[in-house]
Design an enzyme around this catalytic site. Structure first.
Site, short mmCIF file in Angstrom:
data_model
loop_
_atom_site.label_atom_id
_atom_site.label_comp_id
_atom_site.label_asym_id
_atom_site.label_seq_id
_atom_site.Cartn_x
_atom_site.Cartn_y
_atom_site.Cartn_z
N THR A 134 0.77 -1.29 0.16
CA THR A 134 0.12 -0.03 0.18
C THR A 134 0.84 1.40 -0.02
O THR A 134 2.19 1.24 0.64
CB THR A 134 -0.99 0.06 1.16
OG1 THR A 134 -0.27 0.32 2.26
CG2 THR A 134 -1.78 -1.21 1.10
N GLU A 135 0.47 2.18 -0.65
CA GLU A 135 1.14 3.54 -0.94
C GLU A 135 1.44 4.14 0.66
O GLU A 135 2.26 4.87 0.79
CB GLU A 135 0.38 4.57 -1.48
CG GLU A 135 0.29 4.06 -2.97
CD GLU A 135 -0.98 4.87 -3.95
OE1 GLU A 135 -0.89 6.31 -3.71
OE2 GLU A 135 -1.49 4.32 -4.87
#
Length: 209
Positions: free
Chosen positions: A46-47
């Protein structure tokens, strides 16, 4: 029958290689997480700084608002999950460490150009996020989108008319009507759902192999 969004997510999940490191973009691509069997060894990134993201919680009672994806949706963690700084997350994206990313799109061109952050319309809210980093940094870019707008205009086009996110970066396009592979020899139709190749050729201005 054309595919539902859930059925599209299942097909994208099916095509992700076992053991791959994968980022799922905000919106429709996040639904892919629910269809990845743990035994396949696929690691979700995930960013906002997590490796080892699991599927959505089974119920609201299991939600932890401190455990979310980049779209602020509650997620679960798999054994061995790790957390890190946002800058480290983007270094993974930009450094070519992700095997696949799955993104939404406003348009994809026959050459694999991607437009997914702005329609260019006055008053439209841009949403850059990490899409530009993912489009260039991931080894393969899959796009999940509807094939046509609500007005019936194609979103798989000869050339993008919206502001570009990345050039020649898309490898595959998953839609409710068909799966397309963007290849050096042209746009190849891999599968169709509730339609035919001839019908797609009638509705799209892109030459189809």
């Amino acid at each position: 029958m054309t595919l539902t969004r859930d059925e599209m997510a299942r097909i994208v999940a099916r095509d992700i290689p076992d053991g791959a490191y994968v980022n799922l973009g905000i919106g429709q691509p996040t639904t892919v997480a629910a269809h990845l069997a743990p035994e396949r060894g696929i690691v979700l990134h995930t960013e906002n700084g997590m490796l080892g993201m699991g599927p959505p919680p089974a119920s609201a009672a299991e939600e932890d608002q401190d455990l979310i994806n980049a779209g602020k949706q509650p997620v679960t963690e798999l054994p061995g999950a790790a957390y890190f700084h946002h800058a480290d997350s983007f270094a993974m994206m930009r450094g070519g460490h992700l095997d696949v990313c799955v993104l939404g799109a406003f348009q994809v061109s026959a050459a694999g150009d991607l437009a997914n952050w702005h329609t260019g319309e006055p008053g439209a809210v841009p949403a850059v996020g990490g899409a530009m980093d993912l489009a260039i940094g991931a080894k393969q870019v899959y796009v999940m989108m509807t094939l046509f707008t609500r007005e019936g205009a194609p979103k798989l086009v000869p050339a993008c008319t919206y502001p570009l996110t990345g050039l020649a970066c898309v490898a595959r396009v998953y839609t409710e009507h068909a799966v397309f592979h963007i290849t050096p020899g042209g746009v190849r139709v891999a599968e169709t759902f509730g339609t035919s190749l001839d019908e797609l050729r009638d509705r799209l201005a892109v030459p189809l192999v």
